[in-house]
Scaffold this motif. Structure first.
Motif, mmCIF file in Angstrom:
data_model
loop_
_atom_site.group_PDB
_atom_site.id
_atom_site.type_symbol
_atom_site.label_atom_id
_atom_site.label_comp_id
_atom_site.label_asym_id
_atom_site.label_seq_id
_atom_site.Cartn_x
_atom_site.Cartn_y
_atom_site.Cartn_z
ATOM 1 N N LEU A 261 17.292 64.542 -5.612
ATOM 2 C CA LEU A 261 18.571 64.922 -6.220
ATOM 3 C C LEU A 261 19.459 65.681 -5.237
ATOM 4 N N THR A 262 18.861 66.235 -4.189
ATOM 5 C CA THR A 262 19.677 66.910 -3.184
ATOM 6 C C THR A 262 20.596 65.925 -2.464
ATOM 7 N N VAL A 263 20.234 64.657 -2.447
ATOM 8 C CA VAL A 263 21.111 63.630 -1.852
ATOM 9 C C VAL A 263 22.417 63.572 -2.626
ATOM 10 N N PHE A 264 22.316 63.578 -3.948
ATOM 11 C CA PHE A 264 23.528 63.543 -4.773
ATOM 12 C C PHE A 264 24.336 64.834 -4.625
ATOM 13 N N ALA A 265 23.635 65.946 -4.568
ATOM 14 C CA ALA A 265 24.319 67.237 -4.472
ATOM 15 C C ALA A 265 25.047 67.393 -3.143
ATOM 16 N N GLY A 266 24.483 66.880 -2.071
ATOM 17 C CA GLY A 266 25.076 67.065 -0.751
ATOM 18 C C GLY A 266 26.010 65.965 -0.297
ATOM 19 N N ALA A 267 26.091 64.879 -1.050
ATOM 20 C CA ALA A 267 26.900 63.735 -0.620
ATOM 21 C C ALA A 267 28.370 64.071 -0.339
ATOM 22 N N PRO A 268 29.045 64.909 -1.127
ATOM 23 C CA PRO A 268 30.459 65.171 -0.857
ATOM 24 C C PRO A 268 30.739 65.925 0.446
ATOM 25 N N LEU A 269 29.712 66.398 1.102
ATOM 26 C CA LEU A 269 29.917 67.119 2.357
ATOM 27 C C LEU A 269 30.509 66.234 3.454
ATOM 28 N N THR A 270 30.262 64.951 3.390
ATOM 29 C CA THR A 270 30.722 64.065 4.458
ATOM 30 C C THR A 270 32.243 64.012 4.569
ATOM 31 N N GLN A 271 32.952 64.268 3.481
ATOM 32 C CA GLN A 271 34.413 64.250 3.559
ATOM 33 C C GLN A 271 34.932 65.331 4.499
ATOM 34 N N THR A 272 34.236 66.440 4.604
ATOM 35 C CA THR A 272 34.627 67.463 5.576
ATOM 36 C C THR A 272 34.477 66.919 6.993
ATOM 37 N N ILE A 273 33.421 66.176 7.229
ATOM 38 C CA ILE A 273 33.208 65.578 8.556
ATOM 39 C C ILE A 273 34.322 64.579 8.860
ATOM 40 N N TYR A 274 34.686 63.756 7.881
ATOM 41 C CA TYR A 274 35.769 62.790 8.098
ATOM 42 C C TYR A 274 37.094 63.503 8.386
ATOM 43 N N GLY A 275 37.356 64.580 7.668
ATOM 44 C CA GLY A 275 38.564 65.365 7.917
ATOM 45 C C GLY A 275 38.567 65.947 9.322
ATOM 46 N N PHE A 276 37.409 66.426 9.759
ATOM 47 C CA PHE A 276 37.299 66.978 11.108
ATOM 48 C C PHE A 276 37.513 65.899 12.164
ATOM 49 N N LEU A 277 36.898 64.733 11.964
ATOM 50 C CA LEU A 277 37.065 63.637 12.929
ATOM 51 C C LEU A 277 38.522 63.205 13.019
ATOM 52 N N LEU A 278 39.157 63.042 11.879
ATOM 53 C CA LEU A 278 40.560 62.639 11.886
ATOM 54 C C LEU A 278 41.420 63.705 12.549
ATOM 55 N N MET A 279 41.137 64.960 12.251
ATOM 56 C CA MET A 279 41.888 66.065 12.838
ATOM 57 C C MET A 279 41.738 66.070 14.354
ATOM 58 N N SER A 280 40.514 65.994 14.826
ATOM 59 C CA SER A 280 40.274 66.176 16.255
ATOM 60 C C SER A 280 40.593 64.941 17.091
ATOM 61 N N ILE A 281 40.449 63.757 16.524
ATOM 62 C CA ILE A 281 40.661 62.543 17.314
ATOM 63 C C ILE A 281 42.105 62.071 17.254
ATOM 64 N N THR A 282 42.618 61.905 16.058
ATOM 65 C CA THR A 282 43.910 61.246 15.905
ATOM 66 C C THR A 282 45.081 62.202 15.785
ATOM 67 N N LEU A 283 44.984 63.125 14.858
ATOM 68 C CA LEU A 283 46.159 63.927 14.542
ATOM 69 C C LEU A 283 46.550 64.878 15.660
ATOM 70 N N LYS A 284 45.582 65.386 16.426
ATOM 71 C CA LYS A 284 45.942 66.259 17.550
ATOM 72 C C LYS A 284 46.763 65.496 18.576
ATOM 73 N N GLU A 285 46.341 64.261 18.866
ATOM 74 C CA GLU A 285 47.069 63.447 19.842
ATOM 75 C C GLU A 285 48.442 63.035 19.310
ATOM 76 N N MET A 286 48.488 62.657 18.035
ATOM 77 C CA MET A 286 49.732 62.224 17.436
ATOM 78 C C MET A 286 50.704 63.388 17.259
ATOM 79 N N GLY A 287 50.164 64.586 17.059
ATOM 80 C CA GLY A 287 50.991 65.748 16.776
ATOM 81 C C GLY A 287 52.027 66.043 17.834
ATOM 82 N N ALA A 288 51.700 65.796 19.096
ATOM 83 C CA ALA A 288 52.651 66.071 20.170
ATOM 84 C C ALA A 288 53.775 65.044 20.207
ATOM 85 N N SER A 289 53.439 63.782 19.939
ATOM 86 C CA SER A 289 54.444 62.732 20.052
ATOM 87 C C SER A 289 55.220 62.494 18.756
#
Length: 143
Positions: free
Chosen positions: A50-78
């Motif tokens: 059941l811990t799989v179900f409880a912890g599943a929503p944590l991945t959205q934080t990882i996706y937010g971090f990846l998008l922030m660090s990879i794409t939006l930082k680069e796009m932010g300047a231009s």
């Protein structure tokens, strides 16, 4: 150091996604704890899975971090306006995906705790909720 709306968009994306993860984990965690309680009351083994179900929503934080660090930082300047808008929209998509995933995880915990059956079907529904966040991240990276 100067203020940049693009960098703000990157931070907002991560923050909103993390807020959704926290809410989703809280919802799914409540379901798991309730299922475990019923197992203990009925002298049944409490399924650790059941811990799989409880912890599943944590991945959205990882996706937010990846998008922030990879794409939006680069796009932010231009293109700071685009980065701000994309950060808010993507963060909200990930946030609501995590909340929906938490609700599905809570229901899955309840059902699995009661019957001991159906893990594969329950995790598929949780995965469908996850796919919304993945699509938001990937499509935002493409934009």
């Amino acid at each position: 150091m100067t203020f940049s709306f693009g960098m703000l968009g990157a931070a907002i994306c991560m923050g909103i996604a993390a807020i959704g993860s926290a809410i989703g984990i809280g919802i799914a965690g409540q379901g798991a704890i309730g299922a475990w309680k019923r197992c203990y009351i009925n002298n049944k083994p409490a399924p650790f899975i059941l811990t799989v179900f409880a912890g599943a929503p944590l991945t959205q934080t990882i996706y937010g971090f990846l998008l922030m660090s990879i794409t939006l930082k680069e796009m932010g300047a231009s293109n700071p306006g685009m980065a701000l808008g994309l950060g808010i929209a993507s963060g909200l998509a990930m946030c609501f995906s995590a909340i929906a995933q938490g609700k599905a995880g809570a229901a899955a915990s309840d059902a699995l705790g009661e019957t001991g059956k159906g893990f594969a079907q329950y995790i598929m529904v949780v995965g469908l909720c996850e796919s919304v966040a993945l699509f938001a991240m990937v499509f935002s990276m493409i934009a």
